[in-house]
Design a protein around this motif. Structure first.
Motif, PDB file in Angstrom:
ATOM      1  N   LEU A  71      35.386 -36.571 -23.374  1.00 50.76           N
ATOM      2  CA  LEU A  71      36.038 -36.478 -24.901  1.00 50.76           C
ATOM      3  C   LEU A  71      36.555 -35.975 -25.719  1.00 50.76           C
ATOM      4  CD1 LEU A  71      35.494 -39.664 -23.457  1.00 50.76           C
ATOM      5  CD2 LEU A  71      37.784 -39.634 -22.592  1.00 50.76           C
ATOM      6  N   ALA A  72      35.673 -35.642 -26.373  1.00 46.11           N
ATOM      7  CA  ALA A  72      35.452 -34.499 -27.187  1.00 46.11           C
ATOM      8  C   ALA A  72      36.141 -33.205 -27.350  1.00 46.11           C
ATOM      9  CB  ALA A  72      34.824 -34.463 -28.040  1.00 46.11           C
ATOM     10  N   GLU A  73      36.472 -32.861 -25.906  1.00 42.04           N
ATOM     11  CA  GLU A  73      36.259 -31.070 -26.021  1.00 42.04           C
ATOM     12  C   GLU A  73      38.185 -31.561 -25.786  1.00 42.04           C
ATOM     13  OE1 GLU A  73      36.549 -28.220 -22.668  1.00 42.04           O
ATOM     14  OE2 GLU A  73      35.058 -29.764 -22.754  1.00 42.04           O
ATOM     15  N   HIS A  74      38.288 -32.236 -25.336  1.00 35.62           N
ATOM     16  CA  HIS A  74      40.210 -32.484 -25.120  1.00 35.62           C
ATOM     17  C   HIS A  74      40.726 -34.034 -26.284  1.00 35.62           C
ATOM     18  CE1 HIS A  74      40.278 -30.375 -21.189  1.00 35.62           C
ATOM     19  NE2 HIS A  74      39.017 -30.947 -20.407  1.00 35.62           N
ATOM     20  N   ARG A  75      40.148 -33.980 -27.276  1.00 36.58           N
ATOM     21  CA  ARG A  75      40.663 -34.520 -28.322  1.00 36.58           C
ATOM     22  C   ARG A  75      41.446 -36.048 -27.669  1.00 36.58           C
ATOM     23  NH1 ARG A  75      42.881 -30.163 -29.044  1.00 36.58           N
ATOM     24  NH2 ARG A  75      44.754 -31.270 -28.835  1.00 36.58           N
ATOM     25  N   HIS A  77      40.159 -40.580 -26.866  1.00 35.29           N
ATOM     26  CA  HIS A  77      39.614 -41.886 -27.544  1.00 35.29           C
ATOM     27  C   HIS A  77      39.724 -42.682 -25.734  1.00 35.29           C
ATOM     28  CE1 HIS A  77      40.031 -40.821 -31.514  1.00 35.29           C
ATOM     29  NE2 HIS A  77      38.622 -40.670 -31.267  1.00 35.29           N
ATOM     30  N   ALA A  78      38.438 -43.159 -25.700  1.00 40.88           N
ATOM     31  CA  ALA A  78      38.447 -43.721 -24.936  1.00 40.88           C
ATOM     32  C   ALA A  78      37.747 -45.325 -24.840  1.00 40.88           C
ATOM     33  CB  ALA A  78      37.275 -43.429 -23.607  1.00 40.88           C
ATOM     34  N   THR A  79      37.896 -46.666 -23.216  1.00 35.99           N
ATOM     35  CA  THR A  79      36.912 -47.393 -24.350  1.00 35.99           C
ATOM     36  C   THR A  79      35.839 -48.132 -23.292  1.00 35.99           C
ATOM     37  OG1 THR A  79      39.788 -48.458 -24.895  1.00 35.99           O
ATOM     38  CG2 THR A  79      37.936 -50.262 -23.696  1.00 35.99           C
ATOM     39  N   PHE A  80      35.252 -48.895 -24.081  1.00 34.24           N
ATOM     40  CA  PHE A  80      33.374 -48.881 -23.122  1.00 34.24           C
ATOM     41  C   PHE A  80      33.219 -49.871 -23.072  1.00 34.24           C
ATOM     42  CE2 PHE A  80      32.917 -44.361 -24.792  1.00 34.24           C
ATOM     43  CZ  PHE A  80      32.433 -43.888 -23.519  1.00 34.24           C
ATOM     44  N   ARG A  99      26.633 -47.426 -31.077  1.00 36.82           N
ATOM     45  CA  ARG A  99      26.502 -46.838 -31.731  1.00 36.82           C
ATOM     46  C   ARG A  99      27.698 -45.354 -32.006  1.00 36.82           C
ATOM     47  NH1 ARG A  99      22.469 -49.860 -34.909  1.00 36.82           N
ATOM     48  NH2 ARG A  99      23.597 -52.339 -35.574  1.00 36.82           N
ATOM     49  N   ALA A 100      26.723 -44.840 -31.541  1.00 35.07           N
ATOM     50  CA  ALA A 100      27.311 -43.218 -31.769  1.00 35.07           C
ATOM     51  C   ALA A 100      28.527 -42.929 -30.603  1.00 35.07           C
ATOM     52  CB  ALA A 100      26.312 -41.997 -31.037  1.00 35.07           C
ATOM     53  N   LEU A 101      29.238 -43.607 -29.733  1.00 34.62           N
ATOM     54  CA  LEU A 101      29.938 -43.503 -29.603  1.00 34.62           C
ATOM     55  C   LEU A 101      31.288 -44.345 -30.052  1.00 34.62           C
ATOM     56  CD1 LEU A 101      29.026 -44.434 -25.486  1.00 34.62           C
ATOM     57  CD2 LEU A 101      30.327 -42.360 -26.404  1.00 34.62           C
ATOM     58  N   ALA A 102      31.005 -45.408 -30.787  1.00 36.68           N
ATOM     59  CA  ALA A 102      31.757 -46.260 -31.858  1.00 36.68           C
ATOM     60  C   ALA A 102      32.289 -45.213 -32.744  1.00 36.68           C
ATOM     61  CB  ALA A 102      31.720 -47.521 -32.603  1.00 36.68           C
ATOM     62  N   SER A 103      31.162 -44.286 -33.192  1.00 41.24           N
ATOM     63  CA  SER A 103      31.801 -43.464 -34.562  1.00 41.24           C
ATOM     64  C   SER A 103      33.008 -41.872 -33.860  1.00 41.24           C
ATOM     65  CB  SER A 103      30.219 -42.709 -34.965  1.00 41.24           C
ATOM     66  OG  SER A 103      29.763 -42.033 -33.988  1.00 41.24           O
ATOM     67  N   ASP A 104      32.343 -42.237 -32.689  1.00 43.03           N
ATOM     68  CA  ASP A 104      33.714 -40.744 -32.365  1.00 43.03           C
ATOM     69  C   ASP A 104      34.663 -41.380 -32.709  1.00 43.03           C
ATOM     70  OD1 ASP A 104      30.748 -39.359 -31.965  1.00 43.03           O
ATOM     71  OD2 ASP A 104      30.999 -39.394 -29.817  1.00 43.03           O
ATOM     72  N   GLY A 105      35.063 -42.901 -32.852  1.00 49.49           N
ATOM     73  CA  GLY A 105      36.038 -43.619 -32.256  1.00 49.49           C
ATOM     74  C   GLY A 105      36.608 -44.309 -31.097  1.00 49.49           C
ATOM     75  N   HIS A 106      35.397 -44.306 -30.404  1.00 51.60           N
ATOM     76  CA  HIS A 106      35.828 -44.757 -28.713  1.00 51.60           C
ATOM     77  C   HIS A 106      36.296 -46.608 -29.145  1.00 51.60           C
ATOM     78  CE1 HIS A 106      35.658 -40.682 -27.123  1.00 51.60           C
ATOM     79  NE2 HIS A 106      34.321 -40.289 -27.434  1.00 51.60           N
TER      80      HIS A 106
END
Length: 301
Positions: A71-75, A77-80, A99-106
């Motif tokens: 996801l980061a490579e292709h810029r 964001h997803a919903t988990f 929390r790491a996923l949330a910090s990425d903007g997901h």
């Protein structure tokens, strides 16, 4: 040397080289135009030829963490959609990973405490599964506003419980057709006709190859609308509800190409439901407009 340099052309004229400030202004203008386009889509719906795609991962599965780098490579964001009662158990995501996923903007959404099907549950258990799950995720400092029904099963009672627990939307399974269905609805509307039962093609299975998923998006592009792609396991055929890392990477690469061509917009569920136009990839919103994250002083120590 002056702030603006000049290069001599063959005809003896001068060609002005843009300074860093000039480049920033041009980038800001482009970012604003992109934000205006996204805002118009979210307020008025997709025009024909454009599909809004949401990438969604259900059930708190540990192997979903492998999607983070793709996801980061292709810029994107997803919903988990997460079951709070599963966090930290073997085979599931930990609190730190979430929390790491949330910090990425997901986006992190609710999915009940332990994946209990909701229709027919006693009132107290129904409330516990939905409301306690959201409260537990909120207590972790997560912004939780959207829900997915376990197995996609719901009825009017469970839908009202989800609403009363503070959710803005809830995702069902089905309502949209999978090719080659011709007469089926091709995409959900923006805004959805029923936020407490948003329509989808259903969960994606191992048998749904890359070409089938691409066809779902292309169908959504025909009239313009919202396509939610629901994934579970990320692995090489470890489960019937799985997609390989290779296929997921290829899918996101294709979506990135469609995005660059102006035929796809990738948004989280929250962004669609709340009508939020995000800053373009690589930018942050600051007071007064978008700022290039790579040059924003607040992002660097």
């Amino acid at each position: 040397m002056s702030a603006v340099e000049s290069l001599r052309t063959n005809k003896g004229g001068a060609r002005r080289l843009a300074t860093r400030h000039d480049q920033a202004v041009l980038l800001c203008i482009g970012a604003c135009l992109a934000a205006v386009l996204l805002a118009s889509i979210l307020l008025a719906g997709c025009p024909p030829g454009v599909a809004v795609v949401s990438l969604e991962f259900d059930d708190t599965l540990a192997n979903q963490l492998s999607a983070r780098s793709i996801l980061a490579e292709h810029r994107m964001h997803a919903t988990f959609f997460v079951n709070s009662g599963r966090l930290g158990r073997p085979g599931y995501l930990t609190v730190a990973e979430l929390r790491a996923l949330a910090s990425d903007g997901h986006e992190i959404g609710g999915h009940t405490v332990d994946h209990a099907p909701l229709p027919g549950l006693p009132a107290g258990e129904l409330r516990r599964q939905v409301c306690d799950d959201r409260r537990a995720l909120l207590a972790l400092g997560l912004d939780v506003s959207d829900f997915a029904y376990p197995r996609g099963d719901y009825d009017s009672v469970s839908a009202e419980q989800v609403r009363s627990c503070g959710y803005d939307s809830a995702r069902r399974a089905g309502g949209l057709g999978i090719p080659p269905c011709i007469l089926c609805a091709r995409a959900e509307t923006i805004p959805p006709r029923d936020p407490m039962a948003t329509r989808t093609p259903g969960s994606l299975h191992l048998v749904h190859r890359l070409s089938t998923i691409q066809a779902l998006v292309r169908r959504g592009q025909q009239d313009g609308g919202w396509i939610q792609l629901t994934f579970h396991h990320i692995c090489d055929a470890c489960d019937d509800y799985s997609i390989s890392i290779e296929d997921l990477s290829a899918l996101l690469g294709w979506l990135a190409e469609e995005r660059e061509a102006g035929r796809v917009v990738v948004l989280t569920v929250r962004q669609v439901i709340r009508g939020e136009a995000p800053a373009p990839a690589g930018w942050l919103w600051r007071e007064g407009g978008p700022v290039d994250a790579s040059t924003d002083a607040s992002t660097h120590p």
